[in-house]
Design an enzyme around this catalytic site. Structure first.
Site, mmCIF file in Angstrom:
data_model
loop_
_atom_site.group_PDB
_atom_site.id
_atom_site.type_symbol
_atom_site.label_atom_id
_atom_site.label_comp_id
_atom_site.label_asym_id
_atom_site.label_seq_id
_atom_site.Cartn_x
_atom_site.Cartn_y
_atom_site.Cartn_z
ATOM 1 N N LYS B 22 -71.186 11.027 8.688
ATOM 2 C CA LYS B 22 -72.224 9.899 9.149
ATOM 3 C C LYS B 22 -73.722 9.641 8.302
ATOM 4 O O LYS B 22 -73.749 9.085 8.227
ATOM 5 C CB LYS B 22 -72.299 10.796 11.284
ATOM 6 C CG LYS B 22 -73.630 9.212 11.212
ATOM 7 C CD LYS B 22 -74.141 9.938 12.575
ATOM 8 C CE LYS B 22 -74.773 9.329 13.499
ATOM 9 N NZ LYS B 22 -74.046 7.497 13.864
ATOM 10 N N ARG B 91 -78.782 13.520 15.225
ATOM 11 C CA ARG B 91 -77.351 13.413 15.538
ATOM 12 C C ARG B 91 -76.681 14.225 15.285
ATOM 13 O O ARG B 91 -76.962 14.220 14.076
ATOM 14 C CB ARG B 91 -77.198 12.051 15.613
ATOM 15 C CG ARG B 91 -77.132 10.795 16.412
ATOM 16 C CD ARG B 91 -76.945 9.756 15.937
ATOM 17 N NE ARG B 91 -77.801 8.476 16.120
ATOM 18 C CZ ARG B 91 -76.973 7.674 17.319
ATOM 19 N NH1 ARG B 91 -76.269 7.555 17.908
ATOM 20 N NH2 ARG B 91 -78.348 6.323 17.572
ATOM 21 N N GLY B 100 -67.747 12.508 20.397
ATOM 22 C CA GLY B 100 -68.257 13.250 21.656
ATOM 23 C C GLY B 100 -68.061 14.220 22.180
ATOM 24 O O GLY B 100 -68.401 15.230 23.041
ATOM 25 N N MET B 102 -69.653 17.074 20.275
ATOM 26 C CA MET B 102 -70.595 17.259 20.002
ATOM 27 C C MET B 102 -72.590 16.671 20.117
ATOM 28 O O MET B 102 -71.952 15.428 20.055
ATOM 29 C CB MET B 102 -71.501 18.098 18.131
ATOM 30 C CG MET B 102 -70.847 18.991 17.891
ATOM 31 S SD MET B 102 -70.509 19.391 16.215
ATOM 32 C CE MET B 102 -70.356 18.323 15.557
ATOM 33 N N ARG B 335 -67.865 3.020 8.951
ATOM 34 C CA ARG B 335 -66.328 4.212 8.711
ATOM 35 C C ARG B 335 -65.524 3.075 8.687
ATOM 36 O O ARG B 335 -65.485 2.367 8.924
ATOM 37 C CB ARG B 335 -66.794 5.426 10.155
ATOM 38 C CG ARG B 335 -66.501 4.214 11.501
ATOM 39 C CD ARG B 335 -66.102 5.705 12.644
ATOM 40 N NE ARG B 335 -66.595 4.849 13.912
ATOM 41 C CZ ARG B 335 -66.634 4.957 15.106
ATOM 42 N NH1 ARG B 335 -67.036 7.042 14.772
ATOM 43 N NH2 ARG B 335 -66.550 4.637 15.626
ATOM 44 N N HIS B 451 -25.889 13.952 24.491
ATOM 45 C CA HIS B 451 -24.392 12.007 24.858
ATOM 46 C C HIS B 451 -25.635 11.230 24.498
ATOM 47 O O HIS B 451 -25.439 9.969 23.751
ATOM 48 C CB HIS B 451 -23.625 12.610 25.808
ATOM 49 C CG HIS B 451 -22.739 11.309 25.433
ATOM 50 N ND1 HIS B 451 -22.797 10.188 25.978
ATOM 51 C CD2 HIS B 451 -21.713 11.047 24.554
ATOM 52 C CE1 HIS B 451 -21.877 9.464 25.631
ATOM 53 N NE2 HIS B 451 -21.218 10.170 24.892
ATOM 54 N N ARG B 557 -20.668 10.176 11.298
ATOM 55 C CA ARG B 557 -19.913 11.260 12.339
ATOM 56 C C ARG B 557 -18.715 11.292 12.688
ATOM 57 O O ARG B 557 -18.811 10.307 13.568
ATOM 58 C CB ARG B 557 -21.440 11.819 13.501
ATOM 59 C CG ARG B 557 -22.089 12.428 12.574
ATOM 60 C CD ARG B 557 -23.321 12.523 13.620
ATOM 61 N NE ARG B 557 -23.668 11.203 13.564
ATOM 62 C CZ ARG B 557 -25.390 10.983 14.057
ATOM 63 N NH1 ARG B 557 -25.857 12.144 13.840
ATOM 64 N NH2 ARG B 557 -25.789 9.708 13.791
ATOM 65 N N ARG B 613 -18.319 12.595 7.467
ATOM 66 C CA ARG B 613 -18.388 13.798 7.513
ATOM 67 C C ARG B 613 -16.747 14.255 8.212
ATOM 68 O O ARG B 613 -17.056 13.755 9.576
ATOM 69 C CB ARG B 613 -19.540 14.424 7.995
ATOM 70 C CG ARG B 613 -19.292 16.116 8.777
ATOM 71 C CD ARG B 613 -20.180 16.622 9.269
ATOM 72 N NE ARG B 613 -19.857 15.856 10.846
ATOM 73 C CZ ARG B 613 -21.742 16.402 11.646
ATOM 74 N NH1 ARG B 613 -23.013 16.863 11.019
ATOM 75 N NH2 ARG B 613 -21.069 15.717 12.761
ATOM 76 N N GLU B 744 -25.574 24.004 6.180
ATOM 77 C CA GLU B 744 -26.174 23.898 7.893
ATOM 78 C C GLU B 744 -26.285 24.940 8.214
ATOM 79 O O GLU B 744 -26.367 25.251 9.540
ATOM 80 C CB GLU B 744 -25.771 22.954 8.666
ATOM 81 C CG GLU B 744 -23.942 22.997 9.207
ATOM 82 C CD GLU B 744 -23.586 21.906 9.578
ATOM 83 O OE1 GLU B 744 -24.261 21.271 10.375
ATOM 84 O OE2 GLU B 744 -22.312 21.577 9.181
ATOM 85 N N SER B 763 -25.548 18.773 1.562
ATOM 86 C CA SER B 763 -26.276 18.022 2.413
ATOM 87 C C SER B 763 -27.028 19.049 3.407
ATOM 88 O O SER B 763 -25.921 20.059 4.318
ATOM 89 C CB SER B 763 -25.408 16.848 3.227
ATOM 90 O OG SER B 763 -26.302 16.192 3.815
ATOM 91 N N GLY B 765 -27.773 20.445 6.516
ATOM 92 C CA GLY B 765 -27.648 19.879 7.753
ATOM 93 C C GLY B 765 -28.939 20.618 8.860
ATOM 94 O O GLY B 765 -28.844 21.804 9.411
ATOM 95 N N THR B 766 -30.401 19.676 8.986
ATOM 96 C CA THR B 766 -31.338 20.620 9.107
ATOM 97 C C THR B 766 -31.307 20.836 10.808
ATOM 98 O O THR B 766 -32.476 21.871 11.340
ATOM 99 C CB THR B 766 -32.785 20.164 8.516
ATOM 100 O OG1 THR B 766 -32.579 18.860 8.930
ATOM 101 C CG2 THR B 766 -32.617 20.289 7.340
ATOM 102 N N ASP B 768 -29.045 21.886 12.452
ATOM 103 C CA ASP B 768 -28.205 23.184 12.954
ATOM 104 C C ASP B 768 -28.744 24.390 11.824
ATOM 105 O O ASP B 768 -29.175 26.042 12.418
ATOM 106 C CB ASP B 768 -26.934 23.370 12.588
ATOM 107 C CG ASP B 768 -25.985 22.453 13.517
ATOM 108 O OD1 ASP B 768 -25.955 23.263 14.248
ATOM 109 O OD2 ASP B 768 -24.966 21.550 13.571
ATOM 110 N N CYS B 831 -29.723 15.593 6.286
ATOM 111 C CA CYS B 831 -29.118 14.284 6.911
ATOM 112 C C CYS B 831 -29.405 15.408 8.061
ATOM 113 O O CYS B 831 -28.795 14.539 9.269
ATOM 114 C CB CYS B 831 -27.714 14.415 6.829
ATOM 115 S SG CYS B 831 -26.454 15.778 7.306
ATOM 116 N N TYR B 851 -31.590 13.067 -1.758
ATOM 117 C CA TYR B 851 -32.696 11.859 -1.025
ATOM 118 C C TYR B 851 -31.896 12.689 0.091
ATOM 119 O O TYR B 851 -32.170 13.865 0.668
ATOM 120 C CB TYR B 851 -30.838 10.783 -0.787
ATOM 121 C CG TYR B 851 -29.357 11.836 -0.164
ATOM 122 C CD1 TYR B 851 -29.283 11.950 1.071
ATOM 123 C CD2 TYR B 851 -28.762 12.520 -1.215
ATOM 124 C CE1 TYR B 851 -28.469 12.575 1.545
ATOM 125 C CE2 TYR B 851 -27.829 13.506 -0.960
ATOM 126 C CZ TYR B 851 -27.358 12.591 0.699
ATOM 127 O OH TYR B 851 -26.350 13.582 1.208
#
Lengths: 876, 876
Positions: B22, B91, B100, B102, B335, B451, B557, B613, B744, B763, B765-766, B768, B831, B851
Site C-alpha cells: 500500500k 493503516r 482484513g 490487520m 493496486r 470409472h 489407453r 499403450r 511408473e 513416459s 506415469g506419474t 501410478d 502422461c 513433452y
C-alpha cells in the site's frame, strides 16, 4: 610359446581357471604322491581358442603328442601297440562342476589290433569285447552324433532274442556279434569306417569334448545356474585303469568323514570286479567300505592313508573315487565332500579342534541355510513320499497329523494329546486357538503374508498356505486334490519348507541344536559386525528369540496382540465407536492387555533393546468378513444384536478399500485417531516403569510405521511425547526411550535426510518397501506371476526372499546415506523377512547397517550369515 | 542513521519489502503527480524491530514528528489545532496483501477540542460526531482491546429505543449522547480516560498496528497462505479526506479496464456524500462510474486521466480507490486489478497490441488455470446457489439436468433431447451409453480414478464422484442428503470443478475460446520448450485434442476400447478362454475393433506422433461384479447360461486380488498372455499400414506399461517385434515405429539406465508413480485421509494434483538422468494427470522433459504453463 597341455606332474602351479576342477585335483594328487593313473590336461584356454578358431591352436597337438609319449614311457604301454596297448579316458573338466552336462569317452585307443592285444593281456575276452563295444557306442554318439537309440534299439532286440535281462549275461561271442553290428551301424550313419588309428580317435574325441561346452544341455545348465559361458572346459586324458579285471580288481567311492553325521571315519562303498559306472547303475549292491578291511586289508589301509593325506592337504573333507586294478590302488578323482547340515556343523567344529582349520574357515564352510534346516523338523531325505498337492512354503518344517477342519476340533484334539493338522480355506484371528494346538496348518488360500502364514511362522509351526489345488468341502469334512480325497481323521504330512502335502506318516529328522553348533554360533557372534535381533510379538517369541541368541527385538508388532480372541471384541468396539468418548472404554481395556504383554516381553529381554512398533494394519483387518456378518445379520432375531451387526456391516462397508495395503494404515491410522497412539504409548511406558520398579533393567524404543513425510513423524512423535509426559507426571518418575521410524516407502528413503531430523533410529521394512518399489503385492504375486517370472528367467529369485539389490537395495543405500548425513551415528536396521536371508544379510553388512531383525527361528541363520559377511569382506 | 520513516514524497526509491504494498503505491502515485493526501510510511523494518525489542527503535519517533510537521505545513492543518485540525488514518500495509487481517484506525487526531473545530470547519455537526464515535470505537477496540460488543450492545439498545433501522438516522444529538456513553465504556474497560492528546493517540495506534502483525487472525492467514512470518508490516499515516462532507463530496472505486471482460473502459462505482466503508457496507447502492460523467464531468475526466497515467506507469490494469472532498479528487489507493479469466486474456492481448507490454509479459500475466476455466461451462460466480452435498471434483465444468438413475433412462431421455444428470452409486462399463447422453454424472462412490471420473474427463463432461453424503435408493428412484430428498425427474446442477451438488437450475457461463486466446496460445507455443501432447483414447478425443492445440498423443489407453458395451462380451470371452486356442476367436474380434479405432485416431492425427499403450488394468476390471453374477446365476434356469455364469463366477473368484493395483496388470498381463500383446501389435500395425496406403502420414509408438525390470521390457519387445515382422511379411510392406516404456514404478526410475538400453522413449506415469512412491492408493485416500492431511498441514497439496517434488520428483529426475546417461537424446515425457498441472509442468520443464501429455481439455492450460516455465527461467 603358450603351454596348451600340462601333464598331471607338471600342472600343479596352474590355476583351477586354467585346468578345471577335475584336472587340478588329479594334478594335486599326483604332486602329493598319491597313486593317480598318469595323464595330462588340455587347458580351458585351448578350448576357448578352439571354439573361436574352429581348429586347434598351433603347437597344441605337438604338446599332446609329447605328453602322450611321457605316459607311454611311464606305463610301458603304447598307443596302438597290440601287445601292450595304451587305453585312455577323455573327460571334460570345467572350472565349475557341471555334473553330467558334458561328454566323456572311455577306452579310447581300442581298435581291431589293440583289442586282441587286450584280450591276450587280460586273458578276459568278454571284458575286452565289452570295453570295445562301449567305446564304439560312446565315440559314435559323442564324436559323430549318431543317435544312441540306433545302438540301444539293436541291443534291445538282442536282449529279447537271447532272453537276457542283465547285460553281464551277454557272452563274449554275443558281444563280438554286437560289435560287428555296431560297426555296421556306425558306417551307415556316418558314411565312414570306424577310425582304427588311436591318434585319429584322440584328436576327434578332444574336439568333441571341446564342442560339448556349447551343447544345448550345457548352455541351459549354465543359464540356470548363472555360470558364465566364457569359461570353456579343460580336457583330461588319462590312462585307463580297470576295476573289472577279475577278483583282485574293484572300484568304489569314499568320504573321508561321514557325510551324514560328520563322524571322522571312512565312509563309502565298493564293488569287487566292477567299473565305476556299475556302482552308479545300481544293478549290483555295493558293500560298505568298512568291509574292504576284511577283503583287502592292505588296500583298505592304503585308502585310509590316502584319505588322511588328502584331508591334510586340502584341510577339508574329501569325496574320492578309486579303482583297484589287479590288486593295485588307483585314485581317480577327489573333490570336496557334500554333507548334511549336521555333518557340516560337526566337521567344521572338529577340524578346528584338530587344528586343521581356523575358526573363520570353519564359519565360511557352513551354509547358513543348513543351520536353518537344523532348527526345524525335516522329512528324512531318504524317505519315499507321495506328494498329492503343493502350495506355498509358508512356514518351514514338517509335521504329521490327523486332518481336522475346524479350529475348535484342533483345540479339543490337540489338548487331548492328539497330533492334528488344521486344514482351512484360510484362517482368521478366530482360528488362533486351533493353530496353537495343531502341529501344522494347511490353507487353500492366502499368500506368504496371510494370517495363517504369519501366525505359524511366529509360532515356529509348519504351514503350507495358498494350496489352491486342494478343494475343501467343510460340510463333508474332506478335501480333494487332483488325485484323491482326504477325509477328516486321515493322516497327512505337510512340508512347510517345500509346500508339499503328503499322504500318511513320513520318517522325520528332529531338530537338534548341538553344543558344537552353539559354539560355532558364538564364534560367529564374535566375528560379525551386524547384530542379530528378532521379530517377536509375544513373551513366548521373545523367550525363543533369546534361546536362539537374539541380542534384541527389532520388531514387536503390537497388532498381533490385538488379534487374540479374547481381545478382539474390545478392538472391534474401539473401531465401531462413533465418538472419541465412546472409544475410551475399549481403548482402556486394550491398553491393559497390551501392558501385560509388554511387561512379559520386557522381563524376558532383561534390558536388551526392544523396538515396539505402533499399530500398522488397516483397522478392517480386525473386523469379520462381510459375508459372515451378513449371515449373522440375517439370522439374528434379537433387536440389539441386529443393531450390532448392522453397525458392524456399515463399518466394514465404510472401511472397505480397493488397495488396503496402500490405504488407511500405519502412522496414517494414528494420525486419524491419535487416541490409539496415546493408548499404546501409555501401555508401553507403564509396563516399562513397572518392570523397572521390580528391579529389572528395561530398554525400549517406539517405532512409527509407514512414514512417508517428516511431518507425519512429527505429528506422531508429538502425541507420544505428550502422553509420555502425562504418564511421567502421574507416576512421578521418568524413563528414557527413543522414537524412530520404519523406512518402508520409497518416499521415506528418498527424504531420509529430512526424516532423520526427527527419528532416533531407522528400521527398513523391506517387505513393504519391496512391494511399493516394485509395485508388486506379495499376496497377489507369489505363487502366481512371480513364479512365472522365475520360470521365464525374468527374475532370478523372488524379491521377497532376497533383497532386490538393484532396485530396493539402491533405495536402502540411499536412505542410509541420507539418514547418516543428518545424523552421523543413526542406528539403522532392517526388520523385513529379508533380515533372515543370508544374501540379503551380506548386503545389509556391506551398506553398514547396525542390525538385522528376523523371525526367532532364523536368528541362528542370520548369525552365521552376518559372520560370513565379515569374512568374505576381510578374507580368511 | 537508519531511516525508519519515509514521507510519500521521498519513498520512491525504496523497496516494497520495506514499504509494504500500500505504501509503495501511495509513494509511486505521489511521485507521478497524482493527487494523494500527504502522508508517510513507517517501514516494515521498524515493525520487526518493535516486535523484537517491545519498543520503538531510537530516533524513530523523532522521524515521525518531522514527517508529521511536513504534512502540517503542506495541508495547513495541524495536530490538535481546534481551528483547523489535522486528522489522519493509521493503516497497516504488508508486503503481501492480507486483506482484513490487520488493523486500521481512522480519524485519529480527534478530541474534544478538535471535534468542535471540525464542526465549525465543516458546518456539519452530525458528520463530526459520527467521525468521533467511530474513532473512539476503533481506538478502544484496536489499541486497548476493548471488546467490540461492549459498544455494539449499547448501540443496539439505542437503535431500539429510538426505533432506528439505519445508523444515518441517528441525529447529531443522538450521536453526542452515544459518544458520552462510549467514553464511559472506555473508561470502565481500560480504567483510563480516553486519550485527548493526538500525539499520544498516534503513538498508541502505531504500536497497535505493529502488534496486529502477530494477532491470531493474521498468523492463521499467513499459515494458510504460506506467507512467511518474518516480513512485518509497514504503517501508513495519511491525512484524512472525507467523501461524506456533503453534496460535493463522494467516494468510489474504479478499474482501468473491465474486470469482467477486459474492455478498455473505466469500470467501477461511486457514491455521493459517502465514505469508503459505506460502499463496502452495502447499505446504499452505488452508482455506475459512467454516471459520474454527468454528475461531475470535470472529476470524471480527471479520473480518466489518472487511470491512463496509472496504466502507463504500471503497464497493468489498476484497481483504484478515490475520494472527492468538496469537489477535490483524491486517490487513496492503487493496486493491480483482479479480473476474470476472459478479461485476463483480453487485457493481455490488448496491451500487447497497444504496445504497453511485450508478448512474454502478456503470457505471464495469465494464470493457466484461468485458461482452463474458459474451456468448461462454469456456474456464474454471481449466482446464489444452494449446495446440498459435496463430493470429489472429478471432472471439471458444471451441468444442469433432470435426475435419472439408470444409464438406459439417461440414454433414452438424452437422445430425446432432454438434459439429464446420471446419478449412480458407481458406474461400470455397462453404463457408458448413458454417460454419453447425459450432461454430467454424479456417483456416490469411487475416487478420482473411478470409472465415472475417468470416462467423464475423457468426454469433457462434468462429474462429481465419491459423493458419500448422498444416499441413493434405486428402488424408490431417489437420493437423500442430510437436508433433503431428490427424486427422479427433479432438476439439479453439479459442479465438477468444485464437487458441489446444487438444487435447481443455475445461471451458467458458457465456454469460449476467443481469437485473442488462440493468438496468445500461439505465442505460448513459440516460447515453450516443452511440447504439449494429449491423452486421447478415441478418434473423438483426438479431434478435441487437436482443436485445443495438442502436438501429439502421449497416451492412448487401449483398455478403454475394451470397455465399450458391444466389445465387452468378446473381452470377457477372451478372459474366460481356457486355452490359447479358445482365446483366438475373441482376440481376433477385439483386434478388429481396435484396428478400427486406431485407423480413426491415425487419420485425425495426420502424421503427428501417437503413443499407444498396451493394455494396462487387471483383467477382472472387465468382468461384472461378483454380486451381480451370483444373482444371475441364481436366476438362470437355462443350463448353458448357468454354465456361463458359473464359469464367470469362477474366473472372478480366481482373479480376485487383495491389492489389484499391485497385481497382475500392465506388462505382467502381456507376459502371462503374450497373445494379447500380439493381437494389439497386429491391430496397431495393420491400421497404420492401411492409413498410410490411403495416402496419409502415420507416426506411432508402442508403449509398454508397468515395467519394473529390463527383462520385462525385453520380453514384451520381442513379442511385438515378432508379430510386427509377421504382419510385414504377410502384407509385404513395412513401417517404422518405436517401442518405449512407461516409468511408473519406483524401481523403473531407479534402474532407468538399464531400461533405456531397450526403450526408445520414456513416459513417466506419474499417477501410478505417486501411488507407489508414497504408498498411497489414490482411490482410498482422496477425500479421505489425504484430505485430513491437508487440513492438518501435513501436506500442502494433494500429490495427485501437483507432483510431490521432494519424493516423486526426485525419482523422476533420477530416471531422466539415468535414462539419458544410456541414451543421450532419449525422448522423455509424462502422461499422468500432472501433465495438465501448471506447477508440475514447471517442474517437468526444469528437469528437461520433451513433452507433457494431459487430457484434451487441459491442453491449453499446459501450453500456457509450458511457456511460463521458460519465461520464469529466462526472465522477461
Amino acid at each position: 610359446m603358450t603351454t596348451w597341455v600340462y601333464s598331471f606332474r607338471k600342472a600343479t602351479n596352474q590355476t583351477k581357471q586354467l585346468l578345471g576342477g577335475k584336472g587340478l585335483g588329479l594334478a594335486e594328487m599326483t604332486k602329493i604322491g598319491l597313486p593317480v593313473p598318469p595323464g595330462f590336461i588340455i587347458t580351458t584356454k585351448t578350448c576357448l581358442s578352439y571354439l573361436d578358431e574352429k581348429k586347434f591352436p598351433q603347437k597344441m597337438w605337438d604338446q599332446v603328442l609329447t605328453d602322450l609319449r611321457e605316459i607311454e614311457q611311464e606305463t610301458g604301454k603304447s598307443f596302438g601297440n597290440p601287445l601292450n596297448p595304451l587305453l585312455v579316458s577323455v573327460r571334460s573338466g570345467a572350472v565349475v562342476s557341471m555334473p553330467g552336462m558334458m561328454d566323456t569317452i572311455l577306452n579310447l585307443g581300442l581298435n581291431k589290433n589293440t583289442l586282441s592285444g587286450l584280450i591276450k593281456k587280460t586273458s578276459n575276452e568278454r571284458f575286452a569285447f565289452d570295453a570295445y563295444r562301449r567305446f564304439i557306442q560312446m565315440f559314435a554318439n559323442i564324436v559323430m552324433n549318431v543317435p544312441l537309440e540306433r545302438f540301444e534299439t539293436f541291443l534291445d532286440k538282442e536282449r529279447k532274442r537271447l532272453n537276457i535281462k542283465d547285460d553281464t549275461q551277454f557272452s563274449a561271442r554275443d558281444l563280438q556279434k554286437i560289435i560287428n553290428q555296431y560297426l555296421v551301424i556306425y558306417q551307415e550313419e556316418t558314411k565312414q569306417k570306424f577310425p582304427q588309428e588311436p591318434l585319429e580317435q584322440l584328436k576327434a574325441a578332444i574336439k568333441a569334448v571341446f564342442s560339448s561346452w556349447n551343447n544345448k544341455r550345457a548352455i541351459d545348465y549354465r543359464n540356470f545356474n548363472k555360470i558364465p559361458h566364457n569359461l570353456g572346459t579343460a580336457v583330461n586324458i588319462q590312462t585307463m585303469v580297470f576295476g573289472n579285471m577279475g577278483k583282485t580288481s574293484g572300484t568304489g567311492v569314499a568320504f573321508t568323514r561321514s557325510p551324514a553325521t560328520g563322524e571322522k571315519k571312512l565312509y563309502g562303498e565298493f564293488l569287487v570286479n566292477a567299473q565305476g559306472e556299475d556302482v552308479v547303475a545300481g544293478i549290483r549292491t555295493p558293500r560298505p567300505i568298512q568291509e574292504l578291511e576284511k577283503v583287502w586289508p592292505k588296500i583298505f589301509k592304503q585308502i585310509i592313508n590316502v584319505a588322511h593325506t588328502l584331508e591334510q592337504h586340502y584341510r577339508e573333507t574329501q569325496d574320492l573315487e578309486f579303482t583297484i586294478e589287479e590288486g593295485k590302488l588307483w585314485i581317480l578323482q577327489t573333490r570336496t565332500g557334500k554333507r548334511t547340515a549336521e555333518a557340516a556343523v560337526n566337521i567344521a567344529y572338529d577340524m578346528v579342534k584338530e587344528g586343521l582349520i581356523n575358526k573363520k574357515e570353519a564359519l565360511v564352510r557352513i551354509d547358513p541355510e543348513q543351520i536353518g534346516q537344523l532348527l526345524h523338523t525335516q522329512i528324512d531325505p531318504k524317505a519315499k513320499v507321495r506328494v498329492i498337492a503343493k502350495g506355498l512354503a509358508a512356514s518351514p518344517g514338517a509335521a504329521t497329523g490327523t486332518v481336522v477342519f475346524t479350529a475348535d476340533e484342533a483345540e479339543e484334539k490337540g489338548k487331548a494329546g492328539q497330533r492334528v493338522i488344521l486344514v482351512r480355506p484360510e484362517t482368521s484371528p478366530d482360528d488362533v486357538h486351533g493353530v496353537l494346538q495343531a502341529q501344522g496348518v494347511l490353507t487353500a488360500r492366502g499368500g506368504m503374508t496371510s494370517h495363517a502364514a504369519v501366525v505359524a511362522r511366529g509360532l515356529g509351526k509348519p504351514c503350507v498356505s495358498g494350496c489352491e489345488s486342494i478343494d475343501i468341502n467343510l460340510k463333508k469334512k474332506q478335501f480333494t486334490t487332483n488325485s484323491q480325497t482326504v477325509k477328516s481323521g486321515s493322516v497327512i504330512t505337510i512340508n512347510g519348507s517345500t509346500g508339499e502335502i503328503i499322504t500318511g506318516k513320513v520318517p522325520m529328522i528332529e531338530p537338534k541344536i548341538s553344543l558344537k553348533m552353539k559354539t560355532i554360533l558364538n564364534w560367529a557372534d564374535k566375528t560379525a559386525r551386524l547384530a542379530v535381533w528378532a521379530n517377536a510379538d509375544y513373551p513366548r517369541d521373545a523367550t525363543c528369540a533369546r534361546e536362539f541368541g537374539a541380542q534384541g527385538i527389532g520388531l514387536c508388532r503390537t497388532e498381533h496382540m490385538f488379534m487374540e480372541q479374547e481381545r478382539l471384541p474390545f478392538v472391534q468396539a474401539m473401531i465401531l465407536a462413533e465418538s472419541e468418548k465412546e472409544r475410551q472404554k475399549p481403548l482402556a481395556k486394550i491398553a491393559q492387555f497390551q501392558k501385560k504383554d509388554f511387561i512379559g516381553i520386557f522381563k524376558v529381554m532383561a534390558g536388551l533393546p526392544v523396538i515396539i512398533r505402533l499399530i500398522d494394519p488397516p483397522l478392517h483387518e480386525f473386523l469379520p468378513g462381510q459375508e459372515e456378518v451378513k449371515k449373522k445379520l440375517t439370522n439374528s432375531k434379537n433387536k440389539s444384536k441386529r443393531a450390532h451387526w448392522e453397525k458392524m456391516l456399515n463399518a466394514i462397508e465404510k472401511m472397505a478399500e480397493s488397495n488396503p495395503m496402500l490405504g488407511l494404515r500405519g502412522c496414517r491410522l494414528g494420525i486419524a485417531m491419535p487416541d490409539i497412539i496415546r493408548m499404546q504409548t501409555r501401555a508401553i511406558i507403564e509396563a516399562a516403569l513397572l518392570v523397572r520398579k521390580a528391579g529389572q533393567p528395561v530398554k525400549f524404543k517406539i517405532m512409527v510405521p509407514l512414514v512417508g513425510t517428516l511431518e507425519e513423524l512429527k505429528f506422531v512423535k508429538k502425541e507420544i511425547l505428550i502422553e509420555a509426559k502425562r504418564v511421567f507426571d502421574k507416576r512421578g518418575e521418568q524413563i528414557n526411550f527413543e522414537i524412530g521410524t520404519m523406512i518402508e516407502l520409497p518416499r521415506a528413503a528418498l527424504v531420509a535426510d529430512k526424516i532423520a531430523q526427527e527419528a532416533q533410529f531407522f528400521s527398513f521394512g523391506t517387505n513393504d518397501l519391496t512391494q511399493t518399489t516394485l509395485g508388486i503385492s506379495r499376496d497377489d504375486a507369489e505363487g502366481k506371476f512371480l513364479t512365472l517370472y522365475e520360470d521365464l528367467g525374468i527374475i532370478d529369485v523372488s524379491p521377497f526372499k532376497t533383497i532386490d539389490q538393484a532396485g530396493v537395495g539402491q533405495l536402502i543405500s540411499l536412505g542410509v546415506r541420507k539418514g547418516r548425513k543428518t545424523k552421523k551415528n543413526l542406528s539403522i536396521g532392517i526388520c523385513g523377512e529379508h533380515g533372515g536371508d543370508p544374501e540379503s544379510i551380506t548386503f545389509c553388512h556391506k551398506i553398514g547397517l547396525n542390525y538385522v531383525s528376523c523371525s526367532p527361528y532364523r536368528v541362528p541363520v542370520a548369525r552365521m550369515a552376518a559372520a560370513q559377511a565379515v569374512i568374505k569382506e576381510e578374507g580368511i
